[in-house]
Scaffold this motif. Structure first.
Motif, PDB file in Angstrom:
ATOM      1  N   TRP A 224      39.378  58.004  41.608  1.00 14.71           N
ATOM      2  CA  TRP A 224      38.597  56.796  42.104  1.00 14.71           C
ATOM      3  C   TRP A 224      38.234  57.237  43.674  1.00 14.71           C
ATOM      4  O   TRP A 224      37.019  57.218  43.988  1.00 14.71           O
ATOM      5  N   PRO A 262      40.532  42.884  36.637  1.00 16.86           N
ATOM      6  CA  PRO A 262      39.895  44.205  36.158  1.00 16.86           C
ATOM      7  C   PRO A 262      38.934  44.027  34.755  1.00 16.86           C
ATOM      8  O   PRO A 262      37.852  44.430  34.867  1.00 16.86           O
ATOM      9  N   ARG A 266      34.822  44.272  34.514  1.00 15.06           N
ATOM     10  CA  ARG A 266      34.226  45.269  34.007  1.00 15.06           C
ATOM     11  C   ARG A 266      33.479  44.674  32.828  1.00 15.06           C
ATOM     12  O   ARG A 266      32.249  45.489  32.421  1.00 15.06           O
ATOM     13  N   ASP A 267      34.075  43.891  31.977  1.00 20.92           N
ATOM     14  CA  ASP A 267      33.215  43.290  30.909  1.00 20.92           C
ATOM     15  C   ASP A 267      31.839  42.730  31.251  1.00 20.92           C
ATOM     16  O   ASP A 267      30.677  43.207  30.780  1.00 20.92           O
ATOM     17  N   GLY A 269      30.101  43.937  33.911  1.00 21.96           N
ATOM     18  CA  GLY A 269      29.501  44.952  34.374  1.00 21.96           C
ATOM     19  C   GLY A 269      29.282  44.935  36.066  1.00 21.96           C
ATOM     20  O   GLY A 269      28.379  45.865  36.567  1.00 21.96           O
ATOM     21  N   THR A 271      30.112  46.225  39.831  1.00 24.62           N
ATOM     22  CA  THR A 271      30.510  47.371  40.407  1.00 24.62           C
ATOM     23  C   THR A 271      31.834  47.176  41.249  1.00 24.62           C
ATOM     24  O   THR A 271      32.626  48.035  41.386  1.00 24.62           O
ATOM     25  N   LEU A 314      42.166  47.658  39.758  1.00 19.90           N
ATOM     26  CA  LEU A 314      40.763  47.498  39.692  1.00 19.90           C
ATOM     27  C   LEU A 314      40.022  48.897  39.950  1.00 19.90           C
ATOM     28  O   LEU A 314      39.177  49.152  39.193  1.00 19.90           O
ATOM     29  N   ALA A 317      40.148  50.485  36.601  1.00 19.05           N
ATOM     30  CA  ALA A 317      39.078  50.144  35.745  1.00 19.05           C
ATOM     31  C   ALA A 317      37.561  50.494  36.258  1.00 19.05           C
ATOM     32  O   ALA A 317      36.801  50.105  35.484  1.00 19.05           O
ATOM     33  N   GLY A 318      37.476  51.225  37.286  1.00 14.52           N
ATOM     34  CA  GLY A 318      36.225  51.643  37.755  1.00 14.52           C
ATOM     35  C   GLY A 318      35.460  50.657  38.719  1.00 14.52           C
ATOM     36  O   GLY A 318      34.281  50.615  38.645  1.00 14.52           O
ATOM     37  N   ILE A 319      36.246  49.676  39.324  1.00 12.36           N
ATOM     38  CA  ILE A 319      35.790  48.672  40.308  1.00 12.36           C
ATOM     39  C   ILE A 319      35.871  48.838  41.429  1.00 12.36           C
ATOM     40  O   ILE A 319      37.312  48.953  41.831  1.00 12.36           O
ATOM     41  N   ARG A 596      25.664  39.628  32.099  1.00  8.72           N
ATOM     42  CA  ARG A 596      26.477  40.846  31.908  1.00  8.72           C
ATOM     43  C   ARG A 596      25.155  41.936  31.676  1.00  8.72           C
ATOM     44  O   ARG A 596      25.383  42.918  31.989  1.00  8.72           O
ATOM     45  N   THR A 600      24.288  45.310  33.271  1.00  9.92           N
ATOM     46  CA  THR A 600      24.201  46.559  32.555  1.00  9.92           C
ATOM     47  C   THR A 600      22.957  47.206  32.629  1.00  9.92           C
ATOM     48  O   THR A 600      22.727  48.454  32.901  1.00  9.92           O
TER      49      THR A 600
END
Length: 719
Positions: A224, A262, A266-267, A269, A271, A314, A317-319, A596, A600
């Protein structure tokens, strides 16, 4: 016979007022051998290398030991109950803080200040223990009071390290988990127990002691960190979910939050998350905005390493993780920063500059180099030690203006007679420049509500150097428009278009923050007029307008599913409205489904974020349809691909509505429609592609004929 203490030295030492206790205690050359003197209050007997020291009263023991073979130098103490203990004497050690550290502290340039000041477990001269260091420039003396000495610091006076204002003591045998404070002898001779300004951990409030801490955390977010600096934040998607950690799911600690937050973010969307201030604060009702422990995550939710685990989770999880940072002011608690050594240390010495009129707090003295260093290093600390990706700096306007919230005559002008606080300006520039230099990929965001020029301009060009600024004007104007009944909105049409007049003067974040859903302001959906259906439809249309507007987005927790009540830090979001058994659960779930899909679609559409700071990335199609409550505009990606956004804030469908578009070959298709049945709307959608005709409209060569759903925003792109 060995020399005895002078009465003056003895009095100062026992009163905790001596600047150099190491000159009096420990081992020193003397005629006939080595003079050893220790201070052990309550001790009955003390021996060193088998020789008994003579009592001098008040816990002082001494003797001249003859030269001899090396032996255990640790004094053995017999206590009143007959128990014995043996430990190294703190006063046999050289200073554990180097000259370079002291020089940097004196210059106000120690960018890793937390490694020099505070409580640091270490091995010194071959002995393990903890080095205690604190800046108290006007103290008559400082002692360490802790759980290891029964909170009586008499036997642990610290030494002054000269003009730096730093006091130091290495205490052998003390390690992580030790609770401590500094017993500060103030200029008037009175004493106060003070928490460590550089403490890395604290007791859980309402307890106020500092805690010795050493991190054992092994990070797992290297990928990350490598990735976050690859693309400038201004040209990347950023939608932020603002969170108050203690109330997001009441009862969860840092580890529990790491299991749920997280995945939830993430669900949806988003960032990034933005954490309301995680630094330690005594009063939970301040939400963290009155900080006493600037270098410690709040112990309410766990340990510092637990907080690292949350940030790490986080990231994996890409956050990204932003945090609120509060350098504008601090509370007056008598055990914390206020008048730390009995004189103004961290606050300005002039009450007209020190007192913050709005919050009953004190403002930092930004012109004092040690204070500026404390804050600049703190910004670096959170980014380097906790891998924070961005700092949202609270209350910047209150720092920039000397007359902020002050009546005429109650403030002190600057040297030119103006209202600008040039010390604060210099501090903010230094902070931003330092963070951006040291921490690749980290961004800073200013909560600044005035027209100060150059908030996000680079410091080398005279700006403050922030990466982004909260667009408070957009927020106030757009919410005012949305609060009107549709029949009256035409008279306020400019509230929705005015933001584009200045949209490129700074780099903006569009905030719907916690401040907008507390203190009688109502929840976001409750600000909308009309019945429940209209409120939800307005909210959905407004959110899509927000996600379409140039700038990044920030939404406070609970608003993503249209909770109807104001936020409460005691109960948190109204999660129960999403329970299947609740009569309106589907309505709330529909709004969350829209959020969401907004995230997205936003992330998948470069036109919505790639050219946020470029005027050519936006073009009005229809900005003057006040009677129709319609706004239409185009967003463009760097390759020229367009997205058409049409916002319709009237509760009736409009058929045959012509909108000009670029001459793109083929038809246009709906990418998003907030009136879709899946979101709780009426289902007025255009499923089939809409062919573009050669009929000019709105100054463009081609046009579309659309059906505008009621109270809805529609995104269209070439099919």
């Amino acid at each position: 016979m060995h020399a005895t203490l002078t009465q003056a030295d003895r009095t100062r030492l026992l009163a905790g007022e001596h600047h150099d206790p190491h000159a009096l205690l420990g081992a020193h050359p003397a005629p006939g051998g080595t003079l050893v003197r220790v201070l052990r209050p309550l001790a009955r007997r003390v021996t060193v290398r088998g020789a008994e020291l003579a009592p001098e009263g008040d816990g002082l023991f001494s003797a001249v030991l003859p030269p001899g073979p090396a032996a255990d130098p640790r004094p053995q103490v017999t206590w009143p109950d007959g128990t014995r203990s043996r430990a190294h004497d703190p006063y046999r050690f050289l200073p554990a803080l180097g000259d370079v550290d002291l020089h940097l502290i004196s210059e106000g340039r120690h960018e890793r200040l937390w490694e020099a000041l505070g409580a640091r477990p270490m091995t010194h001269q071959g002995v393990t223990g903890t080095r205690f260091t604190v800046w108290a420039p006007n103290a008559r003396g400082v002692r360490v009071a802790a759980d290891f000495n029964g909170w009586d610091g008499t036997g642990f006076p610290m030494r002054s390290l000269g003009a730096s204002g730093v006091w130091e003591l290495f205490v052998p045998g003390v390690g992580p988990g030790t609770r401590y404070k500094y017993d500060v002898c103030r200029a008037d001779g009175t004493h106060a127990l003070r928490a460590d300004p550089l403490a890395l951990a604290t007791e859980c409030p309402p307890a106020t002691a500092s805690v010795v801490h050493r991190s054992d955390y092994a990070w797992g977010d290297a990928e990350w960190l490598d990735r976050r600096a690859a693309r400038p934040a201004h040209a990347a998607p950023m939608s932020v979910y603002e969170v108050h950690l203690p109330s997001w799911r009441p009862g969860l600690d840092y580890r529990g939050l790491a299991e749920q937050l997280p995945a939830y973010v993430r669900d949806l969307g988003f960032t990034h998350v933005e954490l309301m201030p995680p630094a330690e604060h005594p009063f939970g009702g301040s939400w963290g905005y009155q900080v006493t422990g600037y270098y410690a995550p709040t112990a309410r939710l766990g340990t510092p390493d637990d907080f690292k685990f949350l940030v790490d989770s986080l990231h994996q999880a890409g956050i990204g993780v932003l945090m609120d940072w509060v350098p504008a002011h601090f509370p007056k608690d008598e055990w914390a920063l206020a008048a730390f050594d009995g004189t103004p240390c961290y606050e300005h010495p002039d009450p007209r500059r020190a007192e913050h009129p709005d919050w009953g707090t004190l403002e930092f003295d930004f012109g004092r180099r040690e204070v500026r260093n404390f804050l600049v290093a703190n910004a670096v600390f959170w980014c380097e030690e906790y891998h924070i990706d961005g700092l949202r700096v609270d209350a910047v306007a209150s720092m920039l203006y000397l007359d902020y919230s002050r009546e005429e005559g109650a403030w002190l002008p600057n040297a030119e007679g103006g209202r600008e606080n040039w010390d604060a300006v210099a501090f903010l520039q230094e902070m931003n420049a330092t963070v951006y230099r040291r921490c690749p990929g980290v961004l800073t965001v200013a909560e600044e509500s005035t027209a100060w020029d150059g908030v996000t301009r680079a410091t080398e060009h005279g700006g403050l150097g922030f990466g982004f600024k909260w667009n408070m004007g957009w927020m106030h104007d757009s919410l005012r428009y949305m609060s009107k009944d549709p029949v009256h909105r035409g008279w306020h049409h400019g509230d929705m278009t005015f933001s584009m007049v200045y949209a490129y003067s700074e780099n903006y974040v569009l905030p719907i923050s916690h401040d907008e859903v507390v203190h009688g302001k109502r929840a976001l959906v409750s600000k909308m007029p009309g019945d429940w259906w209209r409120q939800r439809a307005d909210l959905r249309a407004y959110l899509a307008f927000m996600w379409s507007h140039p700038g990044k987005q920030l939404l406070f927790m609970g608003q993503e599913f249209a909770q109807g009540a104001e936020w409460s830090e005691e109960t948190g979001p109204q999660w129960w409205v999403l329970d299947p058994g609740y009569v309106a659960a589907g309505d709330h779930a529909g709004v969350r489904r829209l959020v969401r899909d907004l995230n997205t679609g936003y992330r998948a559409t470069p036109a919505l974020w790639e050219r946020d700071t470029e005027p050519d990335g936006f073009s009005w199609v229809e900005a003057d349809a006040a009677r129709d409550n319609v706004f239409a505009f185009l967003r463009f990606a760097s390759d020229g691909s367009p997205l058409l956004v049409v916002c319709h804030f009237s509760p009736v469908a409009r058929h045959g509505y012509r909108v000009g578009v670029p001459p793109v070959a083929g038809a246009w298709r709906e990418a998003l429609n907030t009136d879709a049945a899946a979101y709780g709307g009426s289902g007025v959608t255009t499923a089939a592609p809409v062919p573009a005709s050669a009929t000019p409209s709105h100054g463009r060569e081609a046009s579309l004929v659309l059906t505008l759903p009621p109270l809805a925003t529609v995104w269209l792109r070439p099919a």
